[in-house]
Write a protein that holds these residues in place. Structure first.
Motif, short mmCIF file in Angstrom:
data_model
loop_
_atom_site.label_atom_id
_atom_site.label_comp_id
_atom_site.label_asym_id
_atom_site.label_seq_id
_atom_site.Cartn_x
_atom_site.Cartn_y
_atom_site.Cartn_z
N UNK A 81 0.82 -1.21 0.00
CA UNK A 81 0.00 0.00 0.00
C UNK A 81 0.85 1.26 0.00
N UNK A 82 2.15 1.08 0.23
CA UNK A 82 3.00 2.26 0.34
C UNK A 82 3.85 2.35 -0.92
N UNK A 83 3.24 2.76 -1.99
CA UNK A 83 3.95 2.87 -3.26
C UNK A 83 3.79 4.28 -3.80
N UNK A 84 4.80 4.75 -4.48
CA UNK A 84 4.71 6.07 -5.10
C UNK A 84 4.25 5.87 -6.54
N UNK A 85 3.39 6.75 -7.04
CA UNK A 85 2.98 6.66 -8.44
C UNK A 85 4.23 6.79 -9.31
N UNK A 108 4.91 8.03 -12.10
CA UNK A 108 5.19 9.32 -12.73
C UNK A 108 5.89 10.29 -11.78
N UNK A 109 5.69 10.09 -10.48
CA UNK A 109 6.22 11.06 -9.52
C UNK A 109 7.41 10.55 -8.73
N UNK A 156 10.50 12.82 -8.57
CA UNK A 156 10.43 14.16 -7.94
C UNK A 156 10.19 14.06 -6.44
N UNK A 157 9.94 12.88 -5.92
CA UNK A 157 9.72 12.76 -4.47
C UNK A 157 11.02 13.02 -3.72
N UNK A 158 10.97 13.74 -2.58
CA UNK A 158 12.18 13.94 -1.79
C UNK A 158 12.78 12.59 -1.39
N UNK A 202 13.87 11.16 1.23
CA UNK A 202 13.47 10.40 2.43
C UNK A 202 12.20 9.57 2.19
N UNK A 203 11.35 10.03 1.28
CA UNK A 203 10.13 9.26 0.99
C UNK A 203 10.46 8.05 0.13
N UNK A 237 11.86 5.57 2.41
CA UNK A 237 10.79 4.98 3.23
C UNK A 237 10.13 3.82 2.49
N UNK A 238 9.93 4.02 1.21
CA UNK A 238 9.28 2.99 0.40
C UNK A 238 10.24 1.84 0.10
#
Lengths: 295, 208
Positions: free
Chosen positions: A5-9, A11-12, A15-17, A19-20, A23-24
């Motif tokens: 459930x903890x996934x970044x899209x 496309x982004x 650009x995520x900092x 630390x995120x 985290x993933x």
């Protein structure tokens, strides 16, 4: 649940900092056997905190978070105190309840989660200071135990109201003089562990956080027994170094001095028969099945 | 006293919410521009115009679209990236800055790489952003940010809201779906193709 459930899209992601992304990519969610040794390398376990330098509570907080067996499906319920300053930095669900109400809020939450997510393990853990647990919230604390609500209550016992200037609390030791209690405490420290045992808690432990292995075992047992058997209670000594006149590096020694055999925080543990049987069944599940012998 | 209009600031420290000044939310199929209710298509044209005329047009995707928590979020992410690509091809100064969560970040945030709802003005000031769009930000945090931006900056704010819209933005859509975001991408393409809006930075953009 783990990390799905903890996934970044996609496309982004770039650009995520950082630390995120870390985290993933490297969080301990879903990891079997997570524990205090993950502290310092896992982002969700408080990389930075807003507590005082050398604060034993910050150490305790890290151990508690590192030792939760199911952090992604755990909700922590707290009340006002130094810990509430840290929760916004932590990747674990948190409810900040009205002061003293934490066990009442946790009762409703636990029942609602069981109703909303049937068949899914959802843990609730109360984390509050001694003022919220023993003084102002004592009614709610005890009533939840009487009702056999299935969650763990952790009390960070610093033996006074620390972040309001050092007022006397029920868990303060007799005779102790603090800034806002200059005459000294007139009566004994409330024996909440014994009260917890009598009130129906199936696991009760009193300890300091000087020994991380011991804290890890207590927290895991507290959560697992609460999940299946009934209420559990852990009282951790987390001295406020500011209010007892210690330096930043003296917190650990203060805890060691307080856990000697005849001291007030000597390690004590109570496990009900029902809980013992449950822990034994867990151990049995862990061991590989015996190889059948011939003949 | 004249009718209140939601205009770029800086309005004041702690400005009142636009709702307190009589601004109401649009109904389905509508949007608002500076507090005036208009048809959604009119709002799309205006938003496209504002983006194309901006020196630093910026899209701020929030947690609801940054995190892949359901299929709809993933579809919205694709549409938002397409929007950003359209803006970037018109103006190389366009930015895409995430708002990954809402926690107060101390001791500081890095305004070059993220925006925080508790002090969005820092990111606006640092990057000299003159037009921005919020998308995928929970309403209460969007309202907080939009008010702070209106209070302390001269940035034109657009809200692509999945619920009922935002009074505190200078331009707001409502009921944002992936299809609606794509429709907005088309509106931007159409406005670009009209050739009316030159790249404000004066940079020639060659087609790949």
């Amino acid at each position: 649940m783990g990390k799905e459930k903890i996934k970044i899209c996609e496309e982004f992601y770039d650009i995520m900092p950082p630390e995120y992304r870390e985290l993933v990519d490297s969080s301990t969610y879903g990891k079997e056997g997570r524990g205090w040794k993950d502290v310092g390398v896992a982002k969700e376990l408080i990389e930075e905190h807003s507590l005082c330098a050398g604060c034993p509570e910050s150490i305790a907080f890290r151990y508690v978070l590192a030792c939760l067996p199911n952090p992604e499906d755990t909700v922590m319920v707290g009340s006002t105190g130094c810990t509430s300053l840290v929760f916004p930095h932590v990747a674990v669900h948190n409810i900040h309840s009205l002061f003293g109400n934490q066990n009442a809020v946790a009762s409703g939450l636990k029942r609602a989660l069981a109703h909303r997510f049937p068949g899914k393990v959802k843990d609730v853990v109360v984390l509050a200071g001694d003022g919220a647990t023993v003084d102002i919230g004592l009614d709610m604390t005890l009533q939840s135990w009487f009702r056999q609500e299935k969650f763990l209550t952790i009390c960070f016992d610093n033996e006074l109201y620390a972040n309001t200037g050092g007022q006397e609390s029920g868990l303060m030791q007799k005779g102790f003089v603090s800034k806002m209690a200059p005459a000294g405490k007139k009566f004994d420290k409330v024996r909440l562990p014994e009260i917890a045992e009598e009130s129906g808690c199936h696991y009760v432990a009193t300890l300091t956080v000087s020994k991380p292995n011991r804290v890890e075992k207590a927290i895991r047992q507290g959560v697992l027994i609460a999940r299946e058997v009934g209420p559990t209670y852990i009282q951790l000594y987390t001295p406020c170094i500011l209010e007892i006149g210690k330096q930043a590096m003296e917190g650990l020694q203060e805890m060691r001095d307080s856990e000697g055999p005849n001291e007030r925080f000597a390690f004590k543990e109570y496990i009900s028969e029902e809980a013992k049987a449950y822990l034994a069944s867990l151990e049995k599940e862990k061991k590989p099945a015996a190889i059948p012998t011939q003949g | 006293m004249g009718k209140y209009r939601v205009l770029p600031g800086p309005e004041a420290f702690l400005p009142p919410s636009a709702a307190c000044a009589g601004i109401v939310l649009p109904d389905p199929g509508q949007g608002h521009i500076n507090g005036e209710i208009v048809h959604e298509d009119v709002a799309m044209e205006e938003a496209a115009k504002q983006f194309l005329m901006a020196k630093v047009p910026t899209v701020f995707p929030g947690p609801l679209v940054l995190w892949n928590w359901n299929e709809k979020a993933a579809k919205k992410a694709t549409a938002i990236k397409a929007l950003y690509d359209e803006l970037k091809s018109h103006n190389p100064g366009a930015l895409l800055i995430p708002m990954p969560d809402y926690r107060p970040k101390y001791p500081k945030i890095n305004p070059e790489v993220e925006i925080n709802p508790n002090h969005p003005n820092l990111t606006i000031w640092h990057n000299k952003i003159d037009v921005c769009m919020f998308v995928g930000v929970h309403c209460h945090q969007a309202n907080l940010s939009l008010k702070i931006i209106r209070g302390g900056t001269n940035c034109y704010t657009i809200a692509m809201c999945a619920q009922a819209g935002h009074e505190d933005a200078m331009l707001s859509f409502r009921d944002a779906t992936p299809e609606k975001i794509w429709k907005f991408v088309e509106a931007v393409r159409k406005a670009k193709a009209s050739g009316v809006y030159a790249n404000p930075n004066g940079v020639t953009v060659s087609k790949a």
